[in-house]
Design a protein around this motif. Structure first.
Motif, mmCIF file in Angstrom:
data_model
loop_
_atom_site.group_PDB
_atom_site.id
_atom_site.type_symbol
_atom_site.label_atom_id
_atom_site.label_comp_id
_atom_site.label_asym_id
_atom_site.label_seq_id
_atom_site.Cartn_x
_atom_site.Cartn_y
_atom_site.Cartn_z
ATOM 1 N N GLY A 1 44.749 32.694 29.343
ATOM 2 C CA GLY A 1 46.543 33.455 29.177
ATOM 3 C C GLY A 1 47.094 32.904 28.999
ATOM 4 O O GLY A 1 48.735 33.134 29.753
ATOM 5 N N GLU A 2 47.087 31.378 30.616
ATOM 6 C CA GLU A 2 48.066 31.183 31.297
ATOM 7 C C GLU A 2 49.309 30.451 30.283
ATOM 8 O O GLU A 2 48.408 29.542 29.825
ATOM 9 C CB GLU A 2 47.848 30.496 32.023
ATOM 10 N N PRO B 1 43.376 42.948 30.984
ATOM 11 C CA PRO B 1 44.098 41.894 31.583
ATOM 12 C C PRO B 1 43.349 41.343 32.108
ATOM 13 O O PRO B 1 43.299 41.423 33.535
ATOM 14 C CB PRO B 1 45.229 42.422 32.426
ATOM 15 N N SER C 1 52.869 38.197 27.452
ATOM 16 C CA SER C 1 52.254 38.017 28.999
ATOM 17 C C SER C 1 54.364 38.803 29.542
ATOM 18 O O SER C 1 55.035 38.759 28.932
ATOM 19 C CB SER C 1 52.656 36.550 29.710
ATOM 20 N N THR C 2 53.872 39.662 30.165
ATOM 21 C CA THR C 2 54.152 40.199 30.643
ATOM 22 C C THR C 2 54.969 40.110 32.117
ATOM 23 O O THR C 2 53.955 40.050 33.359
ATOM 24 C CB THR C 2 53.990 42.423 31.214
ATOM 25 N N ARG D 1 44.988 33.104 23.198
ATOM 26 C CA ARG D 1 44.314 34.286 24.161
ATOM 27 C C ARG D 1 42.636 34.219 24.522
ATOM 28 O O ARG D 1 41.952 34.553 24.940
ATOM 29 C CB ARG D 1 44.796 35.610 23.960
ATOM 30 N N LYS E 1 45.103 32.130 39.094
ATOM 31 C CA LYS E 1 45.022 33.451 38.257
ATOM 32 C C LYS E 1 44.059 34.670 38.667
ATOM 33 O O LYS E 1 43.014 33.438 39.284
ATOM 34 C CB LYS E 1 45.180 32.595 37.453
ATOM 35 N N ALA F 1 52.282 38.624 36.842
ATOM 36 C CA ALA F 1 52.602 38.369 35.414
ATOM 37 C C ALA F 1 50.908 39.257 34.825
ATOM 38 O O ALA F 1 49.928 38.887 35.727
ATOM 39 C CB ALA F 1 52.763 36.521 34.421
ATOM 40 N N SER G 1 48.693 39.215 31.198
ATOM 41 C CA SER G 1 48.318 38.946 29.717
ATOM 42 C C SER G 1 47.485 39.543 29.154
ATOM 43 O O SER G 1 46.018 39.839 29.871
ATOM 44 C CB SER G 1 47.664 37.101 29.947
#
Lengths: 113, 115
Positions: free
Chosen positions: B102-103, A31, A101-102, B97, A49, A91, A93
């Motif tokens: 994936g932001e 992820p 996304s979680t 993605r 990120k 989070a 992805s």
């Protein structure tokens, strides 16, 4: 399935204090990890990120390092300000689960002058 | 570049009614996802659309549906509203993605109150 666990809040700090918000995750695949921030009355916005192990994301004095061995992505800031008061979400992805996304439950931070 | 735009921002409905929420993504973003945010359940994934196709769906009843148009704009619909549907509904757009981490880029949300 994927999951994200954040330290429970709320967190109250004095201005210039050190901040740590813990975040751990479980995921299939590899992820990308994120911290989002939500100010009152607004949607979420990306704070920082990291896309692979040992990456460090940083922005506005906040930092988090992608630790694959401990499946963690803890958020830190050396000196918080009143303006940092907000809700912070960890989070992930997962590129095996396109478009989803979680998120963790969110941690409310209040910084007092 | 304009951000993600959601309309309406606030709305009040009564039980049994239906509601449609709209989302315009950032120009060039073809993925649009929807989340429900409530104090008790946090952020829950509803569904995601890419190029007019639903690619992923969360664990919500069939009363929750969505669609995406050819210009990437998206709508979600909730039918037969229940009190528990009161929430902030957030739309987010992103590049696919395959081309990014994936932001997500979120709108300010549509706050639905069901009476």
């Amino acid at each position: 399935g994927d999951s994200v666990t954040q330290m429970e809040g709320p967190v109250t700090l004095s201005e210039e204090a050190f901040l740590t918000i813990n975040c751990t995750y479980t995921a299939t695949g590899y992820p990308s990890l994120f911290w989002y921030v939500q100010y009152p009355g607004e949607g979420l916005q990306l704070l920082l990120k990291a896309t692979k192990a040992d990456d460090k994301g940083s922005n506005k004095g906040f930092e988090a390092t992608y630790r694959k061995e401990t499946t963690s992505f803890h958020l830190e800031k050396g000196s918080v300000q009143v303006s940092d008061s907000a809700v912070y979400f960890c989070a992930l992805s997962d590129n095996t689960n396109a478009g989803k996304s979680t998120f963790g439950d969110g941690t409310t931070l209040t910084v007092k002058p | 570049k304009a951000g993600v735009t959601q309309t309406p921002r606030y709305l009040i409905k009564t039980r049994g009614q239906q509601v449609t929420l709209s989302c315009s993504p950032i120009s060039g973003h073809r993925s649009v996802s929807w989340y429900q945010q409530t104090p008790g359940q946090g952020l829950q994934f509803l569904f995601e659309y890419f190029s007019e196709t639903q690619r992923n769906k969360g664990n919500f009843p069939g009363r929750f549906s969505g669609r995406q148009f050819s210009n990437s704009r998206s709508e979600m619909n909730v039918s037969t509203l229940e009190l528990g549907d009161s929430a902030l509904y957030l739309c987010a757009s992103s590049v696919d993605r395959r081309f990014g981490a994936g932001e997500l880029f979120f709108g300010e949300g549509s706050r639905l109150t069901v009476l």
